[in-house]
Design a protein around this motif. Structure first.
Motif, mmCIF file in Angstrom:
data_model
loop_
_atom_site.group_PDB
_atom_site.id
_atom_site.type_symbol
_atom_site.label_atom_id
_atom_site.label_comp_id
_atom_site.label_asym_id
_atom_site.label_seq_id
_atom_site.Cartn_x
_atom_site.Cartn_y
_atom_site.Cartn_z
ATOM 1 N N ASN A 187 0.822 -1.207 0.000
ATOM 2 C CA ASN A 187 0.000 0.000 0.000
ATOM 3 C C ASN A 187 0.857 1.259 0.000
ATOM 4 O OD1 ASN A 187 -2.403 -1.414 -0.030
ATOM 5 N ND2 ASN A 187 -2.642 -1.415 2.191
ATOM 6 N N ASN A 188 1.986 1.219 0.741
ATOM 7 C CA ASN A 188 2.883 2.369 0.752
ATOM 8 C C ASN A 188 3.492 2.615 -0.619
ATOM 9 O OD1 ASN A 188 2.494 2.937 3.452
ATOM 10 N ND2 ASN A 188 4.222 1.702 4.148
ATOM 11 N N LEU A 189 3.851 1.525 -1.309
ATOM 12 C CA LEU A 189 4.401 1.655 -2.654
ATOM 13 C C LEU A 189 3.367 2.233 -3.608
ATOM 14 C CD1 LEU A 189 6.390 -1.702 -2.972
ATOM 15 C CD2 LEU A 189 7.351 0.596 -2.758
ATOM 16 N N LYS A 190 2.118 1.742 -3.488
ATOM 17 C CA LYS A 190 1.049 2.232 -4.366
ATOM 18 C C LYS A 190 0.771 3.704 -4.114
ATOM 19 C CE LYS A 190 -1.365 -2.166 -5.060
ATOM 20 N NZ LYS A 190 -2.601 -2.946 -4.768
ATOM 21 N N SER A 191 0.812 4.102 -2.828
ATOM 22 C CA SER A 191 0.504 5.486 -2.491
ATOM 23 C C SER A 191 1.537 6.460 -3.053
ATOM 24 C CB SER A 191 0.411 5.650 -0.967
ATOM 25 O OG SER A 191 1.676 5.452 -0.375
ATOM 26 N N LYS A 192 2.764 5.949 -3.338
ATOM 27 C CA LYS A 192 3.830 6.801 -3.861
ATOM 28 C C LYS A 192 3.807 6.870 -5.387
ATOM 29 C CE LYS A 192 6.870 5.988 0.101
ATOM 30 N NZ LYS A 192 8.127 5.403 0.588
ATOM 31 N N LEU A 225 -18.792 8.897 3.166
ATOM 32 C CA LEU A 225 -19.327 7.791 2.367
ATOM 33 C C LEU A 225 -18.287 7.295 1.365
ATOM 34 C CD1 LEU A 225 -23.022 8.912 1.740
ATOM 35 C CD2 LEU A 225 -22.141 7.303 3.434
ATOM 36 N N ILE A 226 -17.509 8.204 0.791
ATOM 37 C CA ILE A 226 -16.424 7.795 -0.099
ATOM 38 C C ILE A 226 -15.408 6.963 0.678
ATOM 39 C CG2 ILE A 226 -14.470 8.605 -1.487
ATOM 40 C CD1 ILE A 226 -16.167 11.077 -2.188
ATOM 41 N N TYR A 227 -15.060 7.441 1.875
ATOM 42 C CA TYR A 227 -14.102 6.707 2.714
ATOM 43 C C TYR A 227 -14.624 5.305 3.033
ATOM 44 C CZ TYR A 227 -11.357 5.266 6.744
ATOM 45 O OH TYR A 227 -10.563 4.542 7.586
ATOM 46 N N PHE A 234 -6.876 10.474 2.928
ATOM 47 C CA PHE A 234 -7.661 10.797 4.113
ATOM 48 C C PHE A 234 -6.733 10.943 5.319
ATOM 49 C CE2 PHE A 234 -10.885 8.736 1.429
ATOM 50 C CZ PHE A 234 -11.902 9.679 1.515
ATOM 51 N N LEU A 235 -6.761 12.121 5.917
ATOM 52 C CA LEU A 235 -5.920 12.418 7.068
ATOM 53 C C LEU A 235 -6.762 12.548 8.334
ATOM 54 C CD1 LEU A 235 -3.636 15.126 5.402
ATOM 55 C CD2 LEU A 235 -3.163 12.674 5.658
ATOM 56 N N LYS A 236 -6.081 12.533 9.479
ATOM 57 C CA LYS A 236 -6.777 12.686 10.752
ATOM 58 C C LYS A 236 -7.157 14.147 10.960
ATOM 59 C CE LYS A 236 -5.087 8.781 13.445
ATOM 60 N NZ LYS A 236 -4.443 8.352 14.705
ATOM 61 N N GLN A 237 -8.413 14.442 10.750
ATOM 62 C CA GLN A 237 -8.919 15.789 10.945
ATOM 63 C C GLN A 237 -9.938 15.785 12.077
ATOM 64 O OE1 GLN A 237 -7.706 18.310 9.309
ATOM 65 N NE2 GLN A 237 -6.689 17.385 7.550
ATOM 66 N N ALA A 238 -10.341 16.971 12.510
ATOM 67 C CA ALA A 238 -11.310 17.074 13.599
ATOM 68 C C ALA A 238 -12.598 16.343 13.251
ATOM 69 C CB ALA A 238 -11.595 18.548 13.893
ATOM 70 N N MET A 239 -12.960 16.370 11.961
ATOM 71 C CA MET A 239 -14.212 15.744 11.536
ATOM 72 C C MET A 239 -14.049 14.277 11.140
ATOM 73 S SD MET A 239 -12.541 17.594 9.134
ATOM 74 C CE MET A 239 -13.274 19.228 9.062
ATOM 75 N N GLY A 240 -12.901 13.695 11.478
ATOM 76 C CA GLY A 240 -12.650 12.292 11.142
ATOM 77 C C GLY A 240 -11.730 12.198 9.943
ATOM 78 N N PRO A 241 -11.712 11.050 9.255
ATOM 79 C CA PRO A 241 -10.881 10.929 8.046
ATOM 80 C C PRO A 241 -11.347 11.951 7.008
ATOM 81 C CG PRO A 241 -11.753 8.788 8.736
ATOM 82 C CD PRO A 241 -12.477 9.822 9.519
#
Length: 242
Positions: A50-55, A91-93, A107-114
């Protein structure tokens, strides 16, 4: 270049090879005490992949796929007054992670969730360019259909032919749900997923702790509300599976 010259150069660089019996014995002795220390059980091949794909650099098709998925959600829910930016992202997440689909998101850690800020801006722009929908945050119904609303479906059925059932299940399951509810479920889902990826003990207390550690804003969710939501997710079979 002669072999002798090549050997000379290699030796000068520290790449000499044992040539006599004594040198061979010394070479073998130097590796007798070598021990492979890696713990194979701690090597997470899925995380590495997954890390390779994300790059990997995203292509236009990657961006189009996520736009088409978002368009399907909006197409089916735009008449619901609960649908806005935040609910759409959740819903996308949930579609991406519950069905284990490969989408170009961050998707990052935000106040409203991912949450992925760039994704939301991109979707609004593409919706308008494609004449599918126009987002209007001040209106009772946030997404207004434009002239070509619905034309995404040809692409949708092509891109997501193997996930149509899972996506439709999520859309219908949360059709009437308020944003607060979907936010909590998506955040618990993310905490659940992290716990599994970290190969840690999984129980309600761990999920509650992770959720409260996610962001100070998560204190708005009471303990009973969280426990009841976890129980619902278990009953529905709606949680990460690895």
């Amino acid at each position: 270049m002669e072999k002798a010259e090549i050997d000379k150069i290699l030796r000068s660089l520290g790449f000499g090879f044992p040539e006599s019996r004594d040198e061979n014995i010394a070479f073998e002795n130097s590796f007798k005490s070598y021990k492979f220390e890696a713990n194979a059980e701690k090597i997470d091949s899925k995380k590495i992949l997954n890390n390779l794909k994300s790059k990997q650099k995203a292509t236009n098709i990657d961006y189009h796929r996520r736009t088409v998925l978002a368009a399907e959600i909006v197409y089916k829910l735009h008449k619901e007054n609960t649908l806005g930016h935040l609910k759409l992202q959740k819903l996308i997440y949930l579609c991406q992670n519950s069905a284990q689909m490969e989408l170009h998101t961050n998707f990052l850690k935000q106040a409203m969730g991912p949450y992925d800020n760039r994704l939301m801006r991109s979707l609004d722009k593409k919706f308008k360019e494609n004449q599918w929908f126009l987002f209007s945050g001040g209106d009772y119904l946030k997404y207004q259909p434009l002239a070509k609303a619905g034309e995404h479906r040809l692409w949708y059925e092509r891109y997501f032919e193997n996930h149509l059932t899972e996506i439709d299940f999520i859309i219908e399951k949360f059709r009437k749900s308020k944003t607060r509810t979907v936010e909590l479920i998506a955040t618990i889902f993310a905490c659940w997923k992290e716990t599994l990826e970290d190969k840690q003990l999984l129980n309600d207390e761990v999920l509650i702790m992770r959720l409260y550690d996610w962001h100070p804003d998560k204190s708005k969710f009471g303990r009973k509300e969280i426990i009841d939501t976890i129980a619902w997710m278990k009953d529905e079979g709606f949680y990460p599976k690895y």
